[in-house]
Scaffold this motif. Sequence first.
Motif, PDB file in Angstrom:
ATOM      1  N   ASP A  67       0.837  -1.186   0.000  1.00 29.88           N
ATOM      2  CA  ASP A  67       0.000   0.000   0.000  1.00 29.88           C
ATOM      3  C   ASP A  67       0.882   1.249   0.000  1.00 29.88           C
ATOM      4  O   ASP A  67       2.047   1.209   0.420  1.00 29.88           O
ATOM      5  CB  ASP A  67      -0.898  -0.032   1.243  1.00 29.88           C
ATOM      6  CG  ASP A  67      -1.945   1.063   1.231  1.00 29.88           C
ATOM      7  OD1 ASP A  67      -2.799   1.047   0.334  1.00 29.88           O
ATOM      8  OD2 ASP A  67      -1.889   1.939   2.123  1.00 29.88           O
ATOM      9  N   SER A  68       0.322   2.362  -0.429  1.00 30.44           N
ATOM     10  CA  SER A  68       1.086   3.622  -0.474  1.00 30.44           C
ATOM     11  C   SER A  68       1.498   4.108   0.907  1.00 30.44           C
ATOM     12  O   SER A  68       2.364   4.971   1.041  1.00 30.44           O
ATOM     13  CB  SER A  68       0.257   4.701  -1.178  1.00 30.44           C
ATOM     14  OG  SER A  68      -0.966   4.908  -0.488  1.00 30.44           O
ATOM     15  N   THR A  69       0.884   3.547   1.959  1.00 25.23           N
ATOM     16  CA  THR A  69       1.228   3.934   3.329  1.00 25.23           C
ATOM     17  C   THR A  69       2.554   3.332   3.795  1.00 25.23           C
ATOM     18  O   THR A  69       3.096   3.751   4.816  1.00 25.23           O
ATOM     19  CB  THR A  69       0.115   3.489   4.292  1.00 25.23           C
ATOM     20  OG1 THR A  69      -0.132   2.095   4.100  1.00 25.23           O
ATOM     21  CG2 THR A  69      -1.164   4.277   4.054  1.00 25.23           C
ATOM     22  N   ALA A 118      -6.548   7.089   9.485  1.00 24.72           N
ATOM     23  CA  ALA A 118      -6.155   6.209   8.373  1.00 24.72           C
ATOM     24  C   ALA A 118      -7.086   5.005   8.284  1.00 24.72           C
ATOM     25  O   ALA A 118      -7.654   4.558   9.298  1.00 24.72           O
ATOM     26  CB  ALA A 118      -4.717   5.741   8.561  1.00 24.72           C
ATOM     27  N   ILE A 119      -7.242   4.483   7.099  1.00 24.91           N
ATOM     28  CA  ILE A 119      -8.094   3.303   6.886  1.00 24.91           C
ATOM     29  C   ILE A 119      -7.390   2.054   7.426  1.00 24.91           C
ATOM     30  O   ILE A 119      -6.239   1.775   7.077  1.00 24.91           O
ATOM     31  CB  ILE A 119      -8.402   3.105   5.393  1.00 24.91           C
ATOM     32  CG1 ILE A 119      -9.165   4.312   4.842  1.00 24.91           C
ATOM     33  CG2 ILE A 119      -9.213   1.829   5.177  1.00 24.91           C
ATOM     34  CD1 ILE A 119      -9.399   4.252   3.340  1.00 24.91           C
ATOM     35  N   ASP A 120      -8.091   1.336   8.286  1.00 29.81           N
ATOM     36  CA  ASP A 120      -7.600   0.033   8.738  1.00 29.81           C
ATOM     37  C   ASP A 120      -8.232  -1.010   7.814  1.00 29.81           C
ATOM     38  O   ASP A 120      -9.375  -1.424   7.997  1.00 29.81           O
ATOM     39  CB  ASP A 120      -7.997  -0.207  10.197  1.00 29.81           C
ATOM     40  CG  ASP A 120      -7.251  -1.377  10.808  1.00 29.81           C
ATOM     41  OD1 ASP A 120      -6.644  -2.154  10.048  1.00 29.81           O
ATOM     42  OD2 ASP A 120      -7.272  -1.524  12.036  1.00 29.81           O
ATOM     43  N   ASN A 163      -3.920 -16.499   0.450  1.00 28.69           N
ATOM     44  CA  ASN A 163      -4.087 -15.058   0.616  1.00 28.69           C
ATOM     45  C   ASN A 163      -3.613 -14.629   2.006  1.00 28.69           C
ATOM     46  O   ASN A 163      -3.848 -15.351   2.977  1.00 28.69           O
ATOM     47  CB  ASN A 163      -5.551 -14.666   0.429  1.00 28.69           C
ATOM     48  CG  ASN A 163      -5.735 -13.169   0.286  1.00 28.69           C
ATOM     49  OD1 ASN A 163      -5.901 -12.470   1.266  1.00 28.69           O
ATOM     50  ND2 ASN A 163      -5.697 -12.688  -0.948  1.00 28.69           N
ATOM     51  N   THR A 164      -2.958 -13.457   2.078  1.00 25.94           N
ATOM     52  CA  THR A 164      -2.455 -12.945   3.350  1.00 25.94           C
ATOM     53  C   THR A 164      -2.514 -11.425   3.371  1.00 25.94           C
ATOM     54  O   THR A 164      -2.294 -10.772   2.352  1.00 25.94           O
ATOM     55  CB  THR A 164      -0.999 -13.394   3.591  1.00 25.94           C
ATOM     56  OG1 THR A 164      -0.970 -14.817   3.735  1.00 25.94           O
ATOM     57  CG2 THR A 164      -0.413 -12.774   4.849  1.00 25.94           C
ATOM     58  N   THR A 165      -2.821 -10.872   4.551  1.00 26.69           N
ATOM     59  CA  THR A 165      -2.749  -9.436   4.788  1.00 26.69           C
ATOM     60  C   THR A 165      -1.898  -9.187   6.026  1.00 26.69           C
ATOM     61  O   THR A 165      -2.053  -9.896   7.031  1.00 26.69           O
ATOM     62  CB  THR A 165      -4.141  -8.825   5.022  1.00 26.69           C
ATOM     63  OG1 THR A 165      -4.989  -9.134   3.914  1.00 26.69           O
ATOM     64  CG2 THR A 165      -4.055  -7.312   5.182  1.00 26.69           C
ATOM     65  N   ILE A 166      -0.997  -8.203   5.944  1.00 24.41           N
ATOM     66  CA  ILE A 166      -0.150  -7.826   7.080  1.00 24.41           C
ATOM     67  C   ILE A 166      -0.350  -6.337   7.367  1.00 24.41           C
ATOM     68  O   ILE A 166      -0.344  -5.515   6.445  1.00 24.41           O
ATOM     69  CB  ILE A 166       1.343  -8.090   6.796  1.00 24.41           C
ATOM     70  CG1 ILE A 166       1.584  -9.573   6.500  1.00 24.41           C
ATOM     71  CG2 ILE A 166       2.206  -7.634   7.982  1.00 24.41           C
ATOM     72  CD1 ILE A 166       1.297 -10.506   7.635  1.00 24.41           C
ATOM     73  N   LYS A 167      -0.521  -6.025   8.653  1.00 27.68           N
ATOM     74  CA  LYS A 167      -0.700  -4.637   9.076  1.00 27.68           C
ATOM     75  C   LYS A 167       0.404  -4.230  10.056  1.00 27.68           C
ATOM     76  O   LYS A 167       0.757  -4.996  10.949  1.00 27.68           O
ATOM     77  CB  LYS A 167      -2.051  -4.465   9.773  1.00 27.68           C
ATOM     78  CG  LYS A 167      -2.270  -3.078  10.371  1.00 27.68           C
ATOM     79  CD  LYS A 167      -3.605  -2.974  11.103  1.00 27.68           C
ATOM     80  CE  LYS A 167      -3.541  -3.578  12.491  1.00 27.68           C
ATOM     81  NZ  LYS A 167      -4.792  -3.334  13.262  1.00 27.68           N
ATOM     82  N   ILE A 168       0.928  -3.019   9.878  1.00 27.67           N
ATOM     83  CA  ILE A 168       1.840  -2.403  10.839  1.00 27.67           C
ATOM     84  C   ILE A 168       1.262  -1.047  11.238  1.00 27.67           C
ATOM     85  O   ILE A 168       0.961  -0.219  10.366  1.00 27.67           O
ATOM     86  CB  ILE A 168       3.251  -2.197  10.243  1.00 27.67           C
ATOM     87  CG1 ILE A 168       3.857  -3.530   9.787  1.00 27.67           C
ATOM     88  CG2 ILE A 168       4.164  -1.502  11.256  1.00 27.67           C
ATOM     89  CD1 ILE A 168       4.169  -4.500  10.899  1.00 27.67           C
ATOM     90  N   ASN A 169       1.093  -0.829  12.525  1.00 28.40           N
ATOM     91  CA  ASN A 169       0.580   0.451  13.026  1.00 28.40           C
ATOM     92  C   ASN A 169       1.765   1.284  13.523  1.00 28.40           C
ATOM     93  O   ASN A 169       2.281   1.050  14.618  1.00 28.40           O
ATOM     94  CB  ASN A 169      -0.430   0.217  14.139  1.00 28.40           C
ATOM     95  CG  ASN A 169      -1.146   1.500  14.556  1.00 28.40           C
ATOM     96  OD1 ASN A 169      -0.676   2.610  14.286  1.00 28.40           O
ATOM     97  ND2 ASN A 169      -2.291   1.346  15.207  1.00 28.40           N
ATOM     98  N   SER A 170       2.172   2.242  12.721  1.00 27.09           N
ATOM     99  CA  SER A 170       3.345   3.050  13.072  1.00 27.09           C
ATOM    100  C   SER A 170       3.048   4.054  14.180  1.00 27.09           C
ATOM    101  O   SER A 170       3.958   4.698  14.707  1.00 27.09           O
ATOM    102  CB  SER A 170       3.862   3.787  11.835  1.00 27.09           C
ATOM    103  OG  SER A 170       2.862   4.657  11.327  1.00 27.09           O
ATOM    104  N   GLN A 171       1.788   4.200  14.570  1.00 21.14           N
ATOM    105  CA  GLN A 171       1.443   5.051  15.706  1.00 21.14           C
ATOM    106  C   GLN A 171       1.739   4.357  17.031  1.00 21.14           C
ATOM    107  O   GLN A 171       1.819   5.004  18.072  1.00 21.14           O
ATOM    108  CB  GLN A 171      -0.050   5.423  15.664  1.00 21.14           C
ATOM    109  CG  GLN A 171      -0.473   6.159  14.408  1.00 21.14           C
ATOM    110  CD  GLN A 171      -1.972   6.327  14.349  1.00 21.14           C
ATOM    111  OE1 GLN A 171      -2.493   7.383  14.652  1.00 21.14           O
ATOM    112  NE2 GLN A 171      -2.654   5.252  13.985  1.00 21.14           N
ATOM    113  N   MET A 172       1.869   3.042  16.971  1.00 25.03           N
ATOM    114  CA  MET A 172       2.154   2.274  18.188  1.00 25.03           C
ATOM    115  C   MET A 172       3.550   1.678  18.167  1.00 25.03           C
ATOM    116  O   MET A 172       4.120   1.372  19.209  1.00 25.03           O
ATOM    117  CB  MET A 172       1.097   1.173  18.360  1.00 25.03           C
ATOM    118  CG  MET A 172      -0.324   1.712  18.439  1.00 25.03           C
ATOM    119  SD  MET A 172      -1.537   0.464  18.909  1.00 25.03           S
ATOM    120  CE  MET A 172      -1.136   0.243  20.654  1.00 25.03           C
TER     121      MET A 172
END
Length: 299
Positions: A122-124, A170-172, A196-205
Amino acid sequence: MRLLSFFLIFFSVLLSFAQERNDLSAAHTHSYVKYASYKAMLNSDRFKVDSIGFFIDKNKDTLIRVSGNNFTNGIRVAYEEKDAAFLDRYKAVVFNATHGNENDIKNARMRYWKDEIKVYFDSTVPSKTVREMKKVFKLLDKEVDSLKIKTVNRRDQSNYFIYYVNRPDAIDWDKRITGKSDGGFLSWNGKQQIYNTTIKINSQMIFNEDEQLMTLKKHFIWSLGFFYIQPNQECESFFSSCVYVDKVLTEEDLALIKYHYSYGICKGTDMETFEEQHKSAQKSKRENSKNEHYFIHYN
């Protein structure tokens, strides 16, 4: 007739030597297949059924013995033998054999990617992070047989999505990921093949960029097999639960991933089946060093 997708487990290939003639080419092969797979083979003249060759396995599946020398539609790969220490570590990572409870170990399966992994960032995701992750992809793609990884430019072309949550509004993208700071969600089919896989990183935490990158790498390695992270591994290892920013893909880590994607072992099994196959192959080897063992994989 197109055979349904399955694999045949070759417990042994017994090399026969005729006493009355010098015939070194004589060989006998046999395998056990589930009844559903056997029904798909009935119209083929390449196999024959042993009249006493069946048994009921622990899952109450009927396994039928078939034999034949011409398995032209499958890929035959020699059994890959490993020592006990390596297999113990592998079972800990794949089946949680060391630290899991009895029920977790029983339900654990050997999960893997069969199709090419197509990653969309993603662009994020920071550009530096993308560059570093591509290095990991390139290494794994080069070193690990049957594991293919590439990046794509559109999300609808991907089967692997990575995104960051960089600000409060931001969109989660994936609500199935319950972790607030980071997490992942894997999907797999009935053959234990991850698709299929999705990975999320929250840079606020997770404020530190190096820690963000390490966390993303850790999740990616984990997603290659729904692996279990271990508390007793060295901190450098990606299979270690130790929080350590300078993790690297160690030789032992790479060896485990290579073995997981080797066609010299079964795919999608539980731990009991995995152990039984190794015990059978190793016992046959001890009895006759000339015995050969193969797996036949069908697409």
